[in-house]
Design an enzyme around this catalytic site. Structure first.
Site, PDB file in Angstrom:
ATOM      1  N   ARG A 108      -1.099  10.273  -1.198  1.00 15.84           N
ATOM      2  CA  ARG A 108      -1.204   9.186  -2.183  1.00 15.84           C
ATOM      3  C   ARG A 108      -1.688   9.826  -3.478  1.00 15.84           C
ATOM      4  NH1 ARG A 108      -3.860   3.262  -1.733  1.00 15.84           N
ATOM      5  NH2 ARG A 108      -1.799   3.023  -0.812  1.00 15.84           N
ATOM      6  N   HIS A 135       6.145   3.013  -3.679  1.00 19.43           N
ATOM      7  CA  HIS A 135       5.318   2.770  -2.491  1.00 19.43           C
ATOM      8  C   HIS A 135       6.262   2.428  -1.320  1.00 19.43           C
ATOM      9  CE1 HIS A 135       1.903   2.114  -0.102  1.00 19.43           C
ATOM     10  NE2 HIS A 135       1.362   1.057  -0.672  1.00 19.43           N
ATOM     11  N   GLN A 138       5.143   0.658   2.059  1.00 18.85           N
ATOM     12  CA  GLN A 138       4.834  -0.756   1.868  1.00 18.85           C
ATOM     13  C   GLN A 138       6.118  -1.586   1.898  1.00 18.85           C
ATOM     14  OE1 GLN A 138       1.606  -2.205   1.348  1.00 18.85           O
ATOM     15  NE2 GLN A 138       2.852  -3.978   1.852  1.00 18.85           N
ATOM     16  N   ASP A 230       1.625  -8.711  -6.605  1.00 19.19           N
ATOM     17  CA  ASP A 230       0.790  -7.496  -6.529  1.00 19.19           C
ATOM     18  C   ASP A 230      -0.197  -7.585  -7.698  1.00 19.19           C
ATOM     19  OD1 ASP A 230      -0.295  -4.999  -5.980  1.00 19.19           O
ATOM     20  OD2 ASP A 230       1.421  -3.852  -6.751  1.00 19.19           O
ATOM     21  N   CYS A 270       1.092  -7.139  -1.115  1.00 22.83           N
ATOM     22  CA  CYS A 270       0.822  -5.874  -0.420  1.00 22.83           C
ATOM     23  C   CYS A 270      -0.667  -5.713  -0.112  1.00 22.83           C
ATOM     24  CB  CYS A 270       1.309  -4.703  -1.256  1.00 22.83           C
ATOM     25  SG  CYS A 270       0.617  -4.677  -2.922  1.00 22.83           S
ATOM     26  N   ARG A 298       2.397  -2.369   8.418  1.00 20.31           N
ATOM     27  CA  ARG A 298       2.255  -1.005   7.887  1.00 20.31           C
ATOM     28  C   ARG A 298       2.045  -0.039   9.054  1.00 20.31           C
ATOM     29  NH1 ARG A 298       0.400  -0.019   2.737  1.00 20.31           N
ATOM     30  NH2 ARG A 298       0.780   2.142   3.330  1.00 20.31           N
TER      31      ARG A 298
HETATM   32  N1   CP Z   1      -1.177  -1.989   0.367  1.00 24.86           N
HETATM   33  C1   CP Z   1      -1.829  -0.799   0.336  1.00 24.86           C
HETATM   34  O1   CP Z   1      -1.230   0.270   0.212  1.00 24.86           O
HETATM   35  O2   CP Z   1      -3.179  -0.903   0.498  1.00 24.86           O
HETATM   36  P1   CP Z   1      -4.261   0.258   0.330  1.00 24.86           P
HETATM   37  O3   CP Z   1      -4.352   0.575  -1.128  1.00 24.86           O
HETATM   38  O4   CP Z   1      -5.522  -0.353   0.877  1.00 24.86           O
HETATM   39  O5   CP Z   1      -3.828   1.450   1.126  1.00 24.86           O
HETATM   40  N1  NVA Z   2       0.329  -1.517  -7.480  1.00 23.06           N
HETATM   41  C1  NVA Z   2      -0.888  -1.284  -6.745  1.00 23.06           C
HETATM   42  C2  NVA Z   2      -0.626  -1.227  -5.277  1.00 23.06           C
HETATM   43  C3  NVA Z   2      -1.827  -1.011  -4.407  1.00 23.06           C
HETATM   44  C4  NVA Z   2      -1.498  -0.925  -2.958  1.00 23.06           C
HETATM   45  C5  NVA Z   2      -1.520   0.010  -7.243  1.00 23.06           C
HETATM   46  O1  NVA Z   2      -0.794   0.992  -7.450  1.00 23.06           O
HETATM   47  O2  NVA Z   2      -2.743   0.047  -7.438  1.00 23.06           O
END
Ligand code: CP
Ligand code: NVA
Length: 311
Positions: A108, A135, A138, A230, A270, A298
């Site tokens: 990530r 993502h 997701q 989101d 999400c 997930r």
């Molecule tokens: N939806 C998602 O990716 O959540 P986190 O940021 O908690 O991993």
């Molecule tokens: N768009 C959000 C998604 C978090 C799971 C971010 O990138 O922070």
């Protein structure tokens, strides 16, 4: 249960656009099987996943770690500030070294290029656990959730109301691949990345999916099978928070907006949610909401991805 040895074996999962339709179908079929079997398996016995995090996470970290455990393997949580990466070791060297120890890498990151560079230099599969651009895990969990609730995806309509962000990008491409119509309703200036839209439209040509980008939230939500929210301020955009709160206010998913969708619509997010901003409590906790199913899925979809790629 046995995991099919397929074209996904050894493959990276960086972007849904890179996957063949047959690979998506296999991921969904394997997800359904793993979810129904439930109990711990030994398909990745003795294997290890390295999980690199530049950003916070609840769902991604826990679901990948638990998923590896349930497949008979183990996962290592690696915070970039603790790695030598944080002191200047290159991504390429990190990828080469980790590949000598582990059987898969999930990352990530802020820059999407970081995950691309990891994948180019690793000799084990690399899975995108969210970048500023995409993502994919997701979006796969989300489409699996819609399939569970509604059956066939082709011809259904997903309306994403909010920022043209990483989650929106992966959903748009996933919908295009599966023949689902995708509409995004966002304020002017917050439209999705043009290159990702072009990829989605290329995929949509094959399946008949319609990809529409609008600035009107009501027109976006009209007649939708699922409305998706989101956060308005993604990780890394904190300095823009006040400006975003003002610009996105008309894009809140509340019961007035949801009333424009189909009567049996799904409410999706999400998570994490900023309650009272992009979505109201009433809608998030209401009878149409499937947000906890998305979060649970997930785990199942990522178990399928790991089993198929790291086999
Ligand atoms: N939806 C998602 O990716 O959540 P986190 O940021 O908690 O991993
Ligand atoms: N768009 C959000 C998604 C978090 C799971 C971010 O990138 O922070």
């Amino acid at each position: 249960m046995d995991i099919e040895h397929s074209s996904l074996a050894g493959k990276n999962l960086i972007a849904i656009h890179d996957l063949f339709l047959s690979e998506l179908d296999l991921i969904f079929d394997t997800t359904a099987k793993l979810k129904s079997v439930g109990r711990p398996l030994d398909v990745l016995k003795g294997k290890t996943l390295a999980m690199i995090f530049e950003k916070s996470s609840t769902r991604t970290r826990v679901s990948f770690e638990v998923g590896m455990y349930q497949l008979g393997g183990a996962a290592l949580f690696l915070n970039t500030s603790d790695l030598q990466l944080g002191r200047g070791e290159t991504i390429a060297d990190t990828a080469r070294v980790l590949s000598r120890y582990v059987d898969g890498i999930m990352a990530r990151t802020f820059a999407h290029q970081t995950v691309v560079d990891l994948a180019e230099n690793a000799t084990v599969p690399v899975i995108n656990g969210l970048t500023d651009l995409l993502h994919p895990c997701q979006a796969l969990a989300d489409l699996f959730t819609i399939m569970e609730k509604k059956g066939k995806l082709a011809g259904r309509k997903l309306a994403f109301v909010g920022d043209g962000n990483n989650v929106a990008h992966s959903l748009m491409v996933a919908c295009a691949k599966m023949g689902m119509h995708f509409t995004l309703g966002c304020p002017e200036g917050y439209e999705p990345n043009a290159a990702v839209v072009a990829q989605a439209r290329e995929d949509a040509e094959e399946t008949g999916s319609e990809i529409r980008i609008l600035n009107d939230p009501v027109a976006a939500a009209a007649d939708a099978d699922a409305i998706y929210a989101d956060v308005w301020t993604s990780m890394g955009q904190e300095a823009e928070k006040a400006e975003r709160l003002a610009k996105f206010a008309p894009y809140q998913i509340n019961s007035d907006l949801a009333a424009h969708a189909k009567p049996d619509h799904l409410i999706m997010h999400c998570l994490p949610a900023h309650r009272g901003e992009e979505i109201t409590d009433e809608v998030l906790d209401g009878p149409h909401s499937v947000v906890l199913d998305e979060a649970e899925n997930r785990l199942h979809v990522q178990k399928a991805i790991m089993a198929l790629t790291m086999i």
